[in-house]
Design an enzyme around this catalytic site. Structure first.
Site, PDB file in Angstrom:
ATOM      1  N   THR A  97       6.358  -6.975   2.845  1.00 43.54           N
ATOM      2  CA  THR A  97       6.047  -5.678   2.249  1.00 43.54           C
ATOM      3  C   THR A  97       4.632  -5.749   1.684  1.00 43.54           C
ATOM      4  OG1 THR A  97       8.360  -5.230   1.695  1.00 43.54           O
ATOM      5  CG2 THR A  97       6.680  -4.010   0.475  1.00 43.54           C
ATOM      6  N   LYS A 172       8.789   1.873   3.824  1.00 44.24           N
ATOM      7  CA  LYS A 172       9.295   0.923   2.819  1.00 44.24           C
ATOM      8  C   LYS A 172       8.928   1.386   1.407  1.00 44.24           C
ATOM      9  CE  LYS A 172      11.127  -2.762   1.008  1.00 44.24           C
ATOM     10  NZ  LYS A 172      10.771  -4.148   1.331  1.00 44.24           N
ATOM     11  N   LYS A 240       5.187  -5.614  -7.743  1.00 45.27           N
ATOM     12  CA  LYS A 240       4.167  -5.670  -6.690  1.00 45.27           C
ATOM     13  C   LYS A 240       4.324  -4.487  -5.744  1.00 45.27           C
ATOM     14  CE  LYS A 240       4.844  -7.714  -2.942  1.00 45.27           C
ATOM     15  NZ  LYS A 240       5.266  -7.377  -1.541  1.00 45.27           N
TER      16      LYS A 240
END
Length: 288
Positions: A97, A172, A240
Site C-alpha cells: 500500500t 485501497k 501511514k
C-alpha cells in the site's frame, strides 16, 4: 504454472508466497532479513535469493509486499533492485500500500524497460493472507493484469482491475477511509454499551443482524471488549495509509473530515504506546 519471485516476507508476504508455492508455481523469495527468506524456503521448498535482483532474474512475475514508498523504491531500483534483474515481457505486481504517485513513477520506469507493472494492494489483513482470502484491487494495463490475475488467484478471494496505473492504490485508499470511520463508530458503540451497563455480547448479537452489522463487528467486538489488540493490521501502518489518503485528498479536492479526525485519534493511540496494536485499539483511547 509460472516462475515467480516474491519480495518481502512480512506477516502478509510470507503466507502469500506460501500460497503461490502450494499452487505449484516455482517460487524464489527475497527479504531484507535473509533469515526469513531461508525459513520460508525451508518450509515451502522454494529458493531464497541474496538480492531482489537475483530473485527477479528469470521470473515471469515478480510480486512485492513491503512497507512504504521508500521501501518500494529501494526494492525496485538500483543495481541490486528487482528492475535490474527483470526480463522484457515480465510483470511486476506490487501488493504494497503506497501512494499513487510512486506507483505511476515506477510503472513508467517499468514500461520504458519493457516489462509490465500492476499495482495490486490488498485488504483482508494477516488472516486473509494466511487463508488465501484477500481482496485485491488492481491498476495497470489490461494485458498485464490479464496475465497476472491467474497467479494472484492463489491468495485472492476477489481480484479486480479498477483502471489504469494507480487505480488500485486509489481503491485501497477508499478501503482505508471506510475502515477508519467504521472502527471509530464501533468503538464508540461498544464503549457506550459498557457505560450503559449493557452486555456487549448481547448487544452485538442483536445489532449485528441489522444495518449496523459489519466484518469488524463480527470479528473484533470480543477482543475489543477484552482490551486485546494483537490481531492484525497495526496502528503505525494505518496512520501511514491514512496519511496517503489525506495527502491525495488535498490533491483531488475530496473532503475527508472524519478520516482526518480518526487519524488524530490513532495518533493518540500511538502516544499511549499502541503503535503496534491493531486498528481496533481505538476503543482503548475512549477508556482512558
Amino acid at each position: 504454472m509460472a516462475r515467480v519471485a516474491f519480495l518481502g516476507l512480512g506477516v502478509m508476504g510470507f503466507p502469500m508466497a506460501g500460497h503461490l508455492a502450494a499452487a505449484g508455481h516455482e517460487v524464489t523469495v527475497w527479504n531484507r532479513t535473509a533469515a526469513k527468506a531461508t525459513a520460508w524456503a525451508q518450509k515451502h521448498g522454494g529458493r531464497a535469493a541474496a538480492t531482489a535482483r537475483e530473485a527477479a532474474q528469470g521470473a515471469e512475475f515478480v510480486m512485492c509486499c513491503v512497507g512504504n514508498d521508500d521501501d518500494l523504491r529501494a526494492v525496485c531500483l538500483g543495481p541490486d533492485g528487482a528492475f535490474a534483474g527483470m526480463e522484457k515481457g515480465a510483470v511486476f505486481v506490487d501488493h504494497t500500500t503506497v501512494s499513487a504517485a510512486v506507483t505511476r513513477e515506477l510503472a513508467s520506469i517499468a514500461g520504458d524497460s519493457g516489462f509490465g507493472f500492476v499495482d495490486a494492494p490488498v485488504s483482508g489483513g494477516q488472516a486473509g493472507a494466511e487463508n488465501g482470502q484477500l481482496s485485491v484491487m488492481c491498476g495497470g494495463a489490461p494485458g498485464d493484469y490479464a496475465r497476472a490475475e491467474p497467479v494472484i488467484a492463489a491468495y485472492a478471494k476477489i481480484c479486480r482491475l479498477m483502471g489504469p496505473s494507480g487505480a488500485g492504490q486509489l481503491t485501497k485508499m477508499c478501503n482505508q477511509i471506510a475502515i477508519a470511520g467504521l472502527v471509530q463508530g464501533l468503538s464508540e458503540s461498544l464503549h457506550f454499551a459498557e457505560k450503559a451497563g449493557l452486555s456487549i455480547p448481547e448487544v452485538v448479537e442483536v445489532i449485528s443482524q441489522g444495518a449496523a452489522g459489519s466484518w469488524q463487528m463480527q470479528n473484533r467486538y470480543q477482543t475489543m471488549a477484552e482490551n486485546r489488540f494483537d490481531f492484525g493490521f497495526a496502528v503505525d501502518w494505518m496512520r501511514k495509509d491514512l496519511g496517503i489518503c489525506l495527502a491525495t485528498a488535498n490533491e483531488n479536492g475530496a473532503s475527508l473530515p472524519v478520516t482526518a479526525l480518526v487519524d488524530q485519534f490513532y495518533k493518540d493511540v500511538q502516544g499511549m504506546g499502541g503503535g503496534r496494536w491493531d486498528t481496533s485499539s481505538l476503543i482503548a483511547r475512549l477508556r482512558r
